[in-house]
Design an enzyme around this catalytic site. Structure first.
Site, PDB file in Angstrom:
ATOM      1  N   HIS A  15      82.777  17.848  42.847  1.00  0.00           N
ATOM      2  CA  HIS A  15      82.512  17.957  41.407  1.00  0.00           C
ATOM      3  C   HIS A  15      82.807  19.400  41.011  1.00  0.00           C
ATOM      4  CE1 HIS A  15      80.430  14.037  41.142  1.00  0.00           C
ATOM      5  NE2 HIS A  15      80.109  14.296  42.404  1.00  0.00           N
TER       6      HIS A  15
ATOM      7  N   HIS B 168      85.898  14.096  47.605  1.00  0.00           N
ATOM      8  CA  HIS B 168      84.786  13.927  46.672  1.00  0.00           C
ATOM      9  C   HIS B 168      84.134  15.268  46.346  1.00  0.00           C
ATOM     10  CE1 HIS B 168      81.261  11.068  45.546  1.00  0.00           C
ATOM     11  NE2 HIS B 168      81.185  12.180  44.843  1.00  0.00           N
TER      12      HIS B 168
ATOM     13  N   HIS C 201      80.107   4.183  42.491  1.00  0.00           N
ATOM     14  CA  HIS C 201      78.808   4.754  42.889  1.00  0.00           C
ATOM     15  C   HIS C 201      77.833   3.580  43.032  1.00  0.00           C
ATOM     16  CE1 HIS C 201      75.685   8.075  42.591  1.00  0.00           C
ATOM     17  NE2 HIS C 201      74.969   6.965  42.596  1.00  0.00           N
TER      18      HIS C 201
ATOM     19  N   ARG D 295      83.195  20.289  37.766  1.00  0.00           N
ATOM     20  CA  ARG D 295      82.432  20.516  36.524  1.00  0.00           C
ATOM     21  C   ARG D 295      83.248  20.960  35.320  1.00  0.00           C
ATOM     22  NH1 ARG D 295      78.656  17.478  38.559  1.00  0.00           N
ATOM     23  NH2 ARG D 295      77.134  18.496  39.902  1.00  0.00           N
TER      24      ARG D 295
ATOM     25  N   ASP E  99      80.850  15.533  48.597  1.00  0.00           N
ATOM     26  CA  ASP E  99      80.102  15.302  47.339  1.00  0.00           C
ATOM     27  C   ASP E  99      79.545  16.631  46.826  1.00  0.00           C
ATOM     28  OD1 ASP E  99      78.953  14.177  45.137  1.00  0.00           O
ATOM     29  OD2 ASP E  99      77.468  12.989  46.212  1.00  0.00           O
TER      30      ASP E  99
ATOM     31  N   ASP F 161      81.638   8.026  39.085  1.00  0.00           N
ATOM     32  CA  ASP F 161      80.656   8.614  40.010  1.00  0.00           C
ATOM     33  C   ASP F 161      79.459   9.261  39.307  1.00  0.00           C
ATOM     34  OD1 ASP F 161      79.981   9.169  42.810  1.00  0.00           O
ATOM     35  OD2 ASP F 161      80.008  11.232  42.126  1.00  0.00           O
TER      36      ASP F 161
ATOM     37  N   HIS G 185      74.857  22.746  40.892  1.00  0.00           N
ATOM     38  CA  HIS G 185      73.917  22.778  39.763  1.00  0.00           C
ATOM     39  C   HIS G 185      73.304  24.167  39.705  1.00  0.00           C
ATOM     40  CE1 HIS G 185      73.995  18.534  38.752  1.00  0.00           C
ATOM     41  NE2 HIS G 185      73.930  18.243  40.042  1.00  0.00           N
TER      42      HIS G 185
HETATM   43  O1  DOR Z   1      73.756  13.824  43.907  1.00  0.00           O
HETATM   44  C1  DOR Z   1      74.717  13.586  43.216  1.00  0.00           C
HETATM   45  N1  DOR Z   1      75.183  14.463  42.321  1.00  0.00           N
HETATM   46  N2  DOR Z   1      75.319  12.399  43.339  1.00  0.00           N
HETATM   47  C2  DOR Z   1      76.280  11.989  42.499  1.00  0.00           C
HETATM   48  O2  DOR Z   1      76.800  10.926  42.673  1.00  0.00           O
HETATM   49  C3  DOR Z   1      76.671  12.859  41.363  1.00  0.00           C
HETATM   50  C4  DOR Z   1      76.411  14.259  41.684  1.00  0.00           C
HETATM   51  C5  DOR Z   1      76.558  15.190  40.504  1.00  0.00           C
HETATM   52  O3  DOR Z   1      77.504  15.050  39.737  1.00  0.00           O
HETATM   53  O4  DOR Z   1      75.756  16.114  40.384  1.00  0.00           O
END
Ligand code: DOR
Length: 432
Positions: free
Chosen positions: A70, A68, A186, A72, A312, A159, A316
Site C-alpha cells: 500500500h 501486495h 480480501h 497510499r 501487505d 483490498d 499508518h
Molecule cells: O491490515 C490491513 N491494512 N489489511 C488490509 O487489507 C488493508 C491494509 C491497509 O490498507 O491499511
C-alpha cells in the site's frame, strides 16, 4: 542508503548466485555493462575500466517481487508516497511491487492507473498498479476492467474491503478472463467479522476483546474458490491466515482450480498471543491468528500451497496507531523486515531451504501476477538483490525508510539481511 549511478562496467566479484529457476546456488562473478549483464563466470579479472564491488561471498538473487503493498498515493501522502514506498522496497530488497488501489480516490479509472505509472517514473523500483474490482471499492458496480487492464493494471482487488456480493464476484471473475489477470479478493465476511478486531480465540476471550473468527475468512475463500472453479478464472488469495484456508486452497489446487495464494511475514512470524501487549502495531486485517494457524501457514509454504511471500506493507501514521486498540487502524509496514523475518522464521528455523525462499520472493510471485520473470542471465538487465543469509542483526527504526513506522518488529533479532541492490544501472548500498 547510498545510491550510486553506475554506467559503464561494474564487476560484482566473489559472489554466490542463487538461481531460483535452476534451483542452484553457485560461486560466480557478474560483469555488468551499462546496466546489462554481459558475463557470469568465476574469476573474471578486474580491469582498470571496471568499477569492482567485492561481495565477499554474499549471495546474489534476482530482485525480489512483492505482490501486495500500500503506497497510499493519491490521498494519504502523510502515510506513504510512491517515492518513499520505493525507498522502503529497496531497503527490503524488492525491485518490483504491486500496489493496492485503496487510495483516495481509489485506483478505479484508467487515469488513476496512469497516475501511478507517472508517479513511479524514474524510480529504481518498478511499481505495478492493481486496480479496483468495483467502483469506489464499494462492492456494488464493476469497474471497466478491460480498460483498466489496457492502461496497465496487473490485477484487480478491493483490498481492505471484500466483494461481498457473490454475483458481482462471479462477474468479476468472468471479466478477468478476457484480460487474463487475477482477481484478488480480501476474504472476510463482514457479518461474521462483526466488530471483532483481533482473532477470536482463547486470547481474545482472556482479554475481553471482540473476536474476528477464522470462519469469516474461510467461508469467503470457500465461496471464491467455488466461483473460480465454476468460471475457470484466475483467483489470487491475499494474506491467507488460517489453517482451514490453507487446507481449502490445497484441495482446490489438487482439483485444478486456477488459484494462487500469498502469506505475509507477520502471519507466519507472530500469533495472537502478541495482542496481550495491547500494542496496536499488531492490529492487522486479517488478524494475527492462533499458533495452530501460524504453523499451518508454514506447512502451506513448505508444500507449495502458498505461492508467494507478500508483505501487505500497510503504512499508518503514529496518531492512528498510538491509540486504543479498538479505534487504531489496521495494518503494519513490512517491506524492510520481510527478508530477515522470512530467513529467521522459515529458513533458519529449518522449515524451507534458502533457494525455496528465493523462489517465494521472486519467480513464484512474478508468475502469479504475470510479471516479467526476474532472472540472472547474460543479455538481461541486471536487477539484483544481494543478501547475507547468515548476518545477525537487530531490526531498528534506522532500518525503516517508509514514512510510517508502524511495526511490531522493532528490536527483533533477525538472521539474514539484505545488503545491497543493483537495478536500473544503480548500486544501492543499504548499510555503511
Ligand atoms: O491490515 C490491513 N491494512 N489489511 C488490509 O487489507 C488493508 C491494509 C491497509 O490498507 O491499511
Amino acid at each position: 542508503m547510498q545510491i550510486d549511478k553506475m554506467n559503464g562496467k561494474v564487476l560484482l566479484a566473489n559472489g554466490k548466485i542463487a538461481d531460483p529457476v535452476g534451483e542452484i546456488i553457485y560461486d560466480s562473478d557478474i560483469l555488468i555493462e551499462n546496466g546489462i549483464i554481459v558475463r557470469i563466470e568465476k574469476g573474471i579479472t578486474p580491469k582498470d575500466d571496471m568499477e569492482t564491488i567485492n561481495l565477499n561471498g554474499q549471495t546474489i538473487s534476482p530482485g525480489f517481487v512483492d505482490l501486495h503493498v500500500h503506497f497510499r498515493e493519491p490521498g494519504f501522502e502523510d502515510k506513504e508516497t510512491i517515492e518513499s514506498g520505493c525507498r522502503a522496497a529497496l531497503a527490503g530488497g524488492f525491485t518490483k511491487v504491486c500496489c493496492m488501489p485503496n487510495t483516495d480516490p481509489p485506483i478505479d479509472t484508467q487515469e488513476s492507473v496512469r497516475f501511478i505509472y507517472r508517479k513511479a517514473e524514474g524510480q529504481i523500483v518498478d511499481v505495478f498498479p492493481i486496480a479496483a474490482i468495483t467502483k469506489n471499492r464499494k462492492g456494488e458496480e464493476l469497474t471497466e476492467m478491460v480498460e483498466l487492464s489496457s492502461a496497465g493494471a496487473v490485477g484487480f482487488s478491493d483490498d481492505g474491503n471484500p466483494v461481498v456480493n457473490a454475483q458481482i464476484m462471479r462477474f468479476a471473475l468472468e471479466y478477468s478472463k478476457i484480460v487474463n489477470k487475477p482477481i484478488i479478493n480480501h476474504a472476510e465476511d463482514p457479518a461474521l467479522k462483526a466488530d471483532g478486531y483481533m482473532n477470536e480465540g482463547v486470547v481474545s476471550t482472556h482479554l475481553g476483546i471482540p473476536g474476528n473468527p477464522s470462519i469469516a475468512e474461510e467461508i469467503m475463500i470457500y465461496r471464491d474458490l467455488t466461483l473460480a472453479r465454476f468460471t475457470n478464472s484466475r483467483l489470487h488469495i491475499p494474506h491467507v491466515s488460517t489453517k482451514a484456508s490453507v487446507a481449502l486452497i490445497r484441495q482446490a489446487k489438487a482439483n485444478g482450480v486456477r488459484v494462487t495464494a500469498e502469506a505475509t511475514p507477520h502471519h507466519f512470524s507472530l500469533n495472537d498471543e502478541y495482542m496481550r501487549s495491547f500494542d496496536a502495531n499488531g492490529k492487522v486485517s486479517p488478524p494475527l491468528r492462533s499458533e495452530a494457524d501460524r504453523l499451518s501457514l508454514i506447512e502451506g509454504i513448505q508444500d507449495g500451497t502458498i505461492d508467494a511471500i507478500a508483505t501487505d506493507h500497510a503504512p499508518h501514521q503514529y496518531d492512528t496507531k498510538e491509540t486504543s486498540l479498538d479505534i487504531a487502524s489496521y495494518g503494519m509496514i513490512g517491506l524492510e523486515s520481510a527478508f530477515g523475518l522470512s530467513m529467521t522464521n522459515l529458513v533458519h528455523a529449518g522449515h524451507i531451504s534458502f533457494i525455496d525462499l528465493i523462489k517465494l520472493l521472486t519467480i513464484r510471485p512474478a508468475r502469479a501476477m504475470n510479471l516479467p520473470l526476474p532472472g540472472i542471465k547474460v543479455g538481461e538487465e541486471a536487477n539484483l538483490t544481494i543478501v547475507d543469509p547468515d548476518e545477525w542483526w537487530v531490526f531498528s527504526r534506522k532500518d525503516i525508510y517508509s514514512r510510517s513506522q508502524n511495526t511490531p518488529f522493532i528490536g527483533r533479532e533477525l538472521t539474514g539481511r539484505v545488503k545491497s541492490v543493483f537495478a536500473k544501472s544503480s548500486y544501492i548500498r543499504l548499510q555503511d
